[in-house]
Structures are given as structure tokens and as C-alpha cells.
Design an enzyme around this catalytic site. Structure first.
Site, PDB file in Angstrom:
ATOM      1  N   GLY A 171       0.846  -1.197   0.000  1.00 29.03           N
ATOM      2  CA  GLY A 171       0.000   0.000   0.000  1.00 29.03           C
ATOM      3  C   GLY A 171       0.876   1.239   0.000  1.00 29.03           C
ATOM      4  O   GLY A 171       2.042   1.205  -0.389  1.00 29.03           O
ATOM      5  N   GLY A 172       0.291   2.327   0.481  1.00 27.61           N
ATOM      6  CA  GLY A 172       1.026   3.593   0.525  1.00 27.61           C
ATOM      7  C   GLY A 172       2.286   3.517   1.365  1.00 27.61           C
ATOM      8  O   GLY A 172       3.181   4.367   1.237  1.00 27.61           O
ATOM      9  N   GLY A 406      24.853  13.471 -28.431  1.00 23.63           N
ATOM     10  CA  GLY A 406      24.278  14.016 -27.204  1.00 23.63           C
ATOM     11  C   GLY A 406      24.783  13.279 -25.978  1.00 23.63           C
ATOM     12  O   GLY A 406      24.969  13.878 -24.907  1.00 23.63           O
ATOM     13  N   ALA A 407      25.037  11.986 -26.156  1.00 24.16           N
ATOM     14  CA  ALA A 407      25.512  11.200 -25.011  1.00 24.16           C
ATOM     15  C   ALA A 407      26.878  11.684 -24.548  1.00 24.16           C
ATOM     16  O   ALA A 407      27.212  11.618 -23.366  1.00 24.16           O
ATOM     17  CB  ALA A 407      25.561   9.720 -25.387  1.00 24.16           C
TER      18      ALA A 407
HETATM   19  C1  HXC Z   1      -4.000  -4.665  11.786  1.00 26.72           C
HETATM   20  C2  HXC Z   1      -2.891  -6.516  11.018  1.00 26.72           C
HETATM   21  C3  HXC Z   1      -2.651  -5.875   9.799  1.00 26.72           C
HETATM   22  C4  HXC Z   1      -3.129  -4.558   9.625  1.00 26.72           C
HETATM   23  C5  HXC Z   1      -1.782  -7.823   9.713  1.00 26.72           C
HETATM   24  N1  HXC Z   1      -2.349  -7.721  10.923  1.00 26.72           N
HETATM   25  N2  HXC Z   1      -1.952  -6.716   9.013  1.00 26.72           N
HETATM   26  N3  HXC Z   1      -3.569  -5.918  12.005  1.00 26.72           N
HETATM   27  N4  HXC Z   1      -3.788  -3.986  10.651  1.00 26.72           N
HETATM   28  N5  HXC Z   1      -2.908  -3.878   8.510  1.00 26.72           N
HETATM   29  C6  HXC Z   1      -2.366  -8.717  11.984  1.00 26.72           C
HETATM   30  C7  HXC Z   1      -3.231  -9.935  11.656  1.00 26.72           C
HETATM   31  O1  HXC Z   1      -4.540  -9.712  12.023  1.00 26.72           O
HETATM   32  C8  HXC Z   1      -2.562 -10.987  12.515  1.00 26.72           C
HETATM   33  O2  HXC Z   1      -2.988 -10.853  13.837  1.00 26.72           O
HETATM   34  C9  HXC Z   1      -1.114 -10.605  12.496  1.00 26.72           C
HETATM   35  O3  HXC Z   1      -1.060  -9.229  12.112  1.00 26.72           O
HETATM   36  C10 HXC Z   1      -0.301 -11.377  11.489  1.00 26.72           C
HETATM   37  O4  HXC Z   1      -0.976 -11.341  10.251  1.00 26.72           O
HETATM   38  P1  HXC Z   1      -1.246 -12.644   9.380  1.00 26.72           P
HETATM   39  O5  HXC Z   1      -2.239 -12.259   8.340  1.00 26.72           O
HETATM   40  O6  HXC Z   1      -1.566 -13.805  10.261  1.00 26.72           O
HETATM   41  O7  HXC Z   1       0.194 -12.879   8.756  1.00 26.72           O
HETATM   42  P2  HXC Z   1       0.580 -13.441   7.343  1.00 26.72           P
HETATM   43  O8  HXC Z   1      -0.249 -14.634   7.009  1.00 26.72           O
HETATM   44  O9  HXC Z   1       2.064 -13.580   7.343  1.00 26.72           O
HETATM   45  O10 HXC Z   1       0.139 -12.284   6.308  1.00 26.72           O
HETATM   46  C11 HXC Z   1       0.793 -11.055   6.335  1.00 26.72           C
HETATM   47  C12 HXC Z   1       0.043 -10.026   5.469  1.00 26.72           C
HETATM   48  C13 HXC Z   1      -1.441  -9.987   5.832  1.00 26.72           C
HETATM   49  C14 HXC Z   1       0.177 -10.454   3.981  1.00 26.72           C
HETATM   50  C15 HXC Z   1       0.734  -8.700   5.636  1.00 26.72           C
HETATM   51  O11 HXC Z   1      -1.549  -9.852   7.240  1.00 26.72           O
HETATM   52  C16 HXC Z   1      -2.181  -8.865   5.208  1.00 26.72           C
HETATM   53  O12 HXC Z   1      -2.532  -8.942   4.013  1.00 26.72           O
HETATM   54  N6  HXC Z   1      -2.427  -7.816   5.975  1.00 26.72           N
HETATM   55  C17 HXC Z   1      -3.162  -6.679   5.484  1.00 26.72           C
HETATM   56  C18 HXC Z   1      -2.312  -5.873   4.604  1.00 26.72           C
HETATM   57  C19 HXC Z   1      -2.970  -4.647   4.152  1.00 26.72           C
HETATM   58  O13 HXC Z   1      -3.860  -4.683   3.253  1.00 26.72           O
HETATM   59  N7  HXC Z   1      -2.653  -3.538   4.803  1.00 26.72           N
HETATM   60  C20 HXC Z   1      -3.194  -2.284   4.485  1.00 26.72           C
HETATM   61  C21 HXC Z   1      -2.388  -1.809   3.290  1.00 26.72           C
HETATM   62  S1  HXC Z   1      -2.874  -0.223   2.839  1.00 26.72           S
HETATM   63  P3  HXC Z   1      -3.112 -12.102  14.826  1.00 26.72           P
HETATM   64  O14 HXC Z   1      -3.644 -11.525  16.078  1.00 26.72           O
HETATM   65  O15 HXC Z   1      -4.031 -13.076  14.161  1.00 26.72           O
HETATM   66  O16 HXC Z   1      -1.732 -12.656  14.962  1.00 26.72           O
HETATM   67  C22 HXC Z   1      -1.871   0.702   3.727  1.00 26.72           C
HETATM   68  C23 HXC Z   1      -2.109   2.099   3.506  1.00 26.72           C
HETATM   69  C24 HXC Z   1      -0.948   2.875   3.908  1.00 26.72           C
HETATM   70  O17 HXC Z   1      -1.085   0.280   4.451  1.00 26.72           O
HETATM   71  C25 HXC Z   1      -1.242   4.235   3.421  1.00 26.72           C
HETATM   72  C26 HXC Z   1      -0.116   5.128   3.628  1.00 26.72           C
HETATM   73  C27 HXC Z   1      -0.376   6.399   2.872  1.00 26.72           C
END
Ligand code: HXC
Length: 518
Positions: A171-172, A406-407
């Protein structure tokens, strides 16, 4: 509670904080072949030098039942320490705590050490391993990211910023590393993308794996987002330490000059034979680089991306320099969009941090064709031109062989404020190569001749042109080349030049900022 009990409590709390998201999650991290956030810091910093900040910070969210879980430190370890005795500030995201996801307080911890690094003028190291914005915190998390981005921007060109990606970065969130000077990705477990595979499929229908979308291979070879693809985390950590050997603490300091055991007056006879007699035959410019630098040590950056230009750090008699070299071994060393962008960014990195630039030229020109023109080679080539012309650090250019059109101008020529421009006797500095020139100059005449006659006439004229124009002597006559040097003396001449240029003072006209063609 008496004082002993209070101390005991402190020790217990510290123990608790060090466990992060708990032993189970630490074990899971290890099973995936990943180190924990704390282990990474230990590996990177000088032994025992880490001073942690904000170990007792917790998040303030009450939504989604999160008030029941308030891990100490809130998913990111921050602080300062030393690398080879020099102070650095560091953050390391802890995936064991809610997937290393970023909350408001977590962002504040990172911002605190970034602010301190800027005040103190020290590098900032970020180790990324996070699920991105903490979903439960909503817009506060987005605001937290933006606070970090703003600091990345303010720190750019002021203190070196290095990012290691040792896990997800999606993401961001990818924009914080992208705003820093160097991005290192570990070969396994790391990936970066603005939009993940699932959303990609929904929106565009493209079915692609996480590795193919944003793995280390992709970013090291195709996008150029990663400067380094490390075999593993250990190598990634070593690269951070190595990079800092070539960079100063901040833009007001010079890189550290070290004692070298490689003789400054080393003559390299092999170089006199290194350029093939046939101008169309390639050779590996890295052989020349390894010959001339101290102890054959060259830290190549972007090794797998835009291989027609080679960039990286090395030392000459202990003086750190940035090297930019056309690579005849790949696409004949032609300048194209990717090569121009790659080199331009590196020239600016060197210039930001007072690292002299040594440019080795063997360039047949810009890559022709609609793909390049439609892709904006004009703008991208201009980036490199701009970067060289704007740079005020010592600039030494050695033309090894071709330097056409040019290079020629772009590759740190005299008129772009090249301080010292040397050429080897094998140099060919002209508007274009013999064949192209004769086809244009003699086109009318050639069209009147029989094919056999035309070929003979062409060959004669080419030879004539080659003897007269494809040499370094015309450029030298005009003073565009300061001297034509024997290849075997290249190391000596570069070292002497660097020492003479050590006192160089050149300041650009004050302005808000330049408007580099982006
Ligand atoms: C809260 C989160 C989290 C999140 C993971 N966890 N991502 N909690 N917010 N964004 C937590 C899970 O619930 C889990 O908790 C623990 O972290 C581990 O995650 P798992 O999914 O079990 O791990 P894994 O299978 O290794 O997968 C990792 C992952 C997946 C691929 C990163 O967790 C995932 O897709 N997360 C969401 C990613 C995402 O879409 N983020 C937002 C992106 S947008 P428990 O308690 O079960 O252990 C963004 C915007 C930023 O970030 C903008 C900036 C401008």
C-alpha cells in the site's frame, strides 16, 4: 513499593516489551526464515551500542476491542546506536505485534527518532516488515504515514536514509522507503507493491503472484525500486554497514577518508591492452573499475537493473567516490530511459553527500526508436544531463572509447563543469560514428554509384573519417579534454586529481529549488 521492587518492576516490564507479540509469534517469524525486529537491530549496530527509545509507548485505540491488547512498544522498536562508531538513528518494525501494522503512536515513535536524526545530523535506517496501516486505527494511521513521509522528504539530501525491506511493505507504506536514498530487499519474504495481488485481480483481471508483482527480483531487475537484492537478511544488514563507509553523517560533512594499503602510484599495465582493436567488440567495464580502485573493492548499486550503465561506490587511496560507467558489454553501453534514470539518481545522491564522481565513458549514443521516444527518453535523458550539470562535487571524467553525440555531452563533459576530463588514446569523440556520418555527408554521391563501387567508396571514406574525427585529439585541441593519458596510469591520474580537487568550492546560484525534469 520500595526502590528494589521498583527496579524489579522496571526489569520485568523491559522483559515484557522485549517479547513483542509473544514467544509463539517470534517462533513463527523464525520458522519463516526471518529475524525479529530486535535481532535485526543487534546484528546491524555495534555491539551493545543500542539505546532504545519509547519502549513503554502503547497505542490509544479503544475500537474493535483493542484496548484489551496494549503491547509495550506498539510494534516498532526505535532508538539510536552506532555503526563503526558513528551514531545512527534506527527504527525496526516488529511483525510479531499486530503484523507490524502502523498506529498513530507507532508513527510518533518513528517521527521522534527522525526528528532527532535531523537535529543531530545523523543517518536514518529503517527496517520494514509490516502489514501496513493498522486497520483498527483508520485515518489516524494514514496521518501517521504522512507524518513519516514529510520527514523523509525534509531529510532527503540532508542525512543519508537507508531502507531495508525484510517482510511485507504494501500500500502507501511503500512510499516511505521510496523516498529514501537506498532500498535493500531480501531475496526471500520481502515484497513491495502499491496494490496487492487480490485487488489487482479485482480491478484489472490480472492474475499474478505476490513475488511476480512485488518480490525482490522484480524490483531489483524490472522496476529499479530496489538498489540491492540481498541473498538474505544477513547480507542486507552488511550492505547497510558497507554503504555508510562511503557516506558522511550529513550534507555538511565530507565522507571519511581511510588509510589505504593499495599503492596510490600503482601502474596497471593490463589496461593498455584492455580496449579491443575492433570498435564494435564489447568488453566489461567492470574489469577496468576493479583494476583502478583500491583493493578491487567496488560496491555496485542497481547491479541487475539497466545493466548498460554501471554505478556504485569505491575508494581511491582511501577517498570515497561514486563511479558511473557505460557498460559496452550490455546493449553496447547505450543510454536509454532506465540507464539515464539510474545514473541521474546516483549522481544526485553523490552530490547531496559530497562524494566526488568519477565517470568512465564508452557510449555510442542514445538508444533510437519509438519505444524510447514514446517512453520519454527526452525527459529521462535530460535528468542525467541535469544531474551532472547541477552537481558541484569534484567531477573527473575519463573517456575510454566512444563518446558520441548528445551522449557525449550528457556523460559529464567539460562544459557541464567537468573538473578534469581525460581521454585514453582509444577515445572516439565526435558527433556520430563513422558509418552514420558518411551516410549523411556522402549520401548523394553514394546514391549515384553502383553497389560495389558504393561499398568501396564508403569504406574509404569511413576510414578517412575515423582517422580524422574518431579520436580524442580534436577535443583535446579545443581544450575539451585536459589530457590524453596512457591507460596504465589511470589510477595514478585519478588519485592525483581527487587530491587536487579536495579543496574545490563551487556553489550554485541560490534558488528555492531546481526544477529537474521529472
Ligand atoms: C491490523 C494486522 C494488519 C493490519 C496484519 N495484521 N496486518 N492488524 N492492521 N494492517 C495482523 C493480523 O490480524 C494478525 O494478527 C497478524 O497481524 C499477522 O498477520 P497474518 O495475516 O496472520 O500474517 P501473514 O499470514 O504472514 O500475512 C501477512 C500479510 C497480511 C500479507 C501482511 O496480514 C495482510 O494482508 N495484511 C493486510 C495488509 C494490508 O492490506 N494492509 C493495508 C495496506 S494499505 P493475529 O492476532 O491473528 O496474529 C496501507 C495504507 C498505507 O497500508 C497508506 C499510507 C499512505
Amino acid at each position: 513499593m520500595n526502590s528494589q521492587e521498583r527496579i524489579k518492576k522496571l526489569i520485568e516490564l523491559r522483559e515484557e516489551a522485549r517479547k513483542g507479540g509473544g514467544l509463539d509469534r517470534i517462533e513463527k517469524q523464525h520458522k519463516q526464515g526471518k529475524y525479529t525486529a530486535r535481532e535485526r537491530i543487534e546484528m546491524l549496530l555495534d555491539d551493545g551500542s543500542f539505546e532504545e527509545y519509547d519502549m513503554f509507548v502503547t497505542h490509544r485505540t479503544t475500537d474493535f476491542g483493542l484496548e484489551a491488547t496494549k503491547p509495550l512498544g506498539d510494534g516498532v522498536i526505535t532508538g539510536r546506536g552506532t555503526i563503526d562508531g558513528r551514531v545512527v538513528f534506527i527504527f525496526s518494525q516488529d511483525f510479531t505485534v499486530m503484523g507490524g501494522s502502523l498506529s498513530e503512536t507507532y508513527a510518533q515513535k518513528i517521527c521522534k527518532i527522525m526528528d532527532q536524526a535531523l537535529k543531530m545530523g545523523t543517518p536514518i535506517i529503517g527496517i520494514n516488515d509490516s502489514g501496513g496501516a493498522r486497520i483498527q486505527e483508520g485515518v489516524r494511521s494514514l496521518a501517521g504515514y504522512a507524518e513519516i513521509f514529510q520527514r523523509n522528504i525534509m531529510a532527503s539530501g540532508v542525512v543519508p536514509q537507508i531502507s531495508a525491506i525484510f517482510g511485507p511493505c504494501a500500500g502507501g507504506a511503500v512510499y516511505s522507503p521510496a523516498l529514501t536514498d537506498i532500498v535493500i530487499m531480501s531475496q526471500t519474504n520481502s515484497y513491495m507493491f502499491v496494490t496487492g495481488p487480490k485487488v489487482t485481480k479485482t480491478v484489472t483481471g490480472e492474475d499474478i503472484s505476490i513475488e511476480d508483482l512485488g518480490g525482490a527480483d522484480v524490483h531489483a531487475t524490472k522496476s529499479g525500486v530496489a538498489h540491492f537484492r540481498a541473498d538474505d537478511e544477513e547480507e542486507g544488514i552488511l550492505l547497510i554497514r558497507k554503504l555508510l563507509e562511503y557516506l558522511p553523517q550529513n550534507n555538511l560533512e565530507e565522507p571519511t577518508i581511510t588509510q589505504s594499503t593499495d599503492p596510490a602510484d600503482r601502474v596497471i599495465s593490463e589496461l593498455n591492452d584492455i580496449i579491443p582493436d575492433n570498435p564494435n567488440k564489447p568488453y566489461n567495464v567492470k574489469d577496468i573499475i576493479y583494476h583502478i580502485v583500491d583493493d578491487e573493492e567496488f560496491l555496485e548499486i542497481h547491479r541487475h537493473y539497466a545493466k548498460n550503465i554501471v554505478i556504485g561506490f569505491a575508494k581511491f587511496d582511501g577517498i570515497p567516490v561514486g563511479i558511473v560507467a557505460n557498460q559496452p558489454n550490455y546493449l553496447a553501453g547505450v543510454l536509454d530511459i532506465d540507464a539515464s534514470r539510474k545514473a541521474a539518481r546516483f549522481v544526485r545522491l553523490c552530490d547531496s553527500f559530497n562524494v566526488p564522481i568519477v565517470t568512465l565513458v564508452d557510449v555510442p549514443g542514445f538508444l533510437p526508436g519509438s519505444a524510447q521516444e514514446y517512453g520519454g527518453i527526452i525527459i529521462h535523458g535530460a535528468k542525467l544531463l541535469f544531474a551532472y550539470g547541477e552537481a558541484t562535487v569534484p567531477k573527473i571524467t575519463i573517456t575510454l572509447r566512444k563518446s558520441y553525440g548528445g551522449a557525449h555531452d550528457v556523460m559529464s563533459c567539460k562544459q557541464l563543469r567537468g573538473d578534469i576530463n581525460y581521454a585514453w588514446p582509444t577515445a572516439e569523440i565526435a558527433v556520430m560514428g563513422p558509418k552514420g556520418a558518411i551516410e549523411i555527408l556522402e549520401g548523394k554521391k553514394l546514391s549515384t554509384l553502383e553497389p560495389a563501387e558504393a561499398a568501396k567508396y564508403m569504406a574509404e571514406k569511413e576510414l578517412e573519417y575515423k582517422e580524422m574525427f574518431a579520436t580524442p585529439y580534436i577535443a583535446a585541441q579545443y581544450g575539451y579534454i585536459d589530457d590524453i593519458i596512457e591507460p596504465r596510469n589511470t589510477r595514478i591520474r585519478i588519485i592525483r586529481s581527487l587530491k587536487a580537487l579536495a579543496t574545490k568550492k563551487l556553489v550554485n546560484i541560490p534558488r528555492k529549488h531546481s526544477n529537474i525534469p521529472l
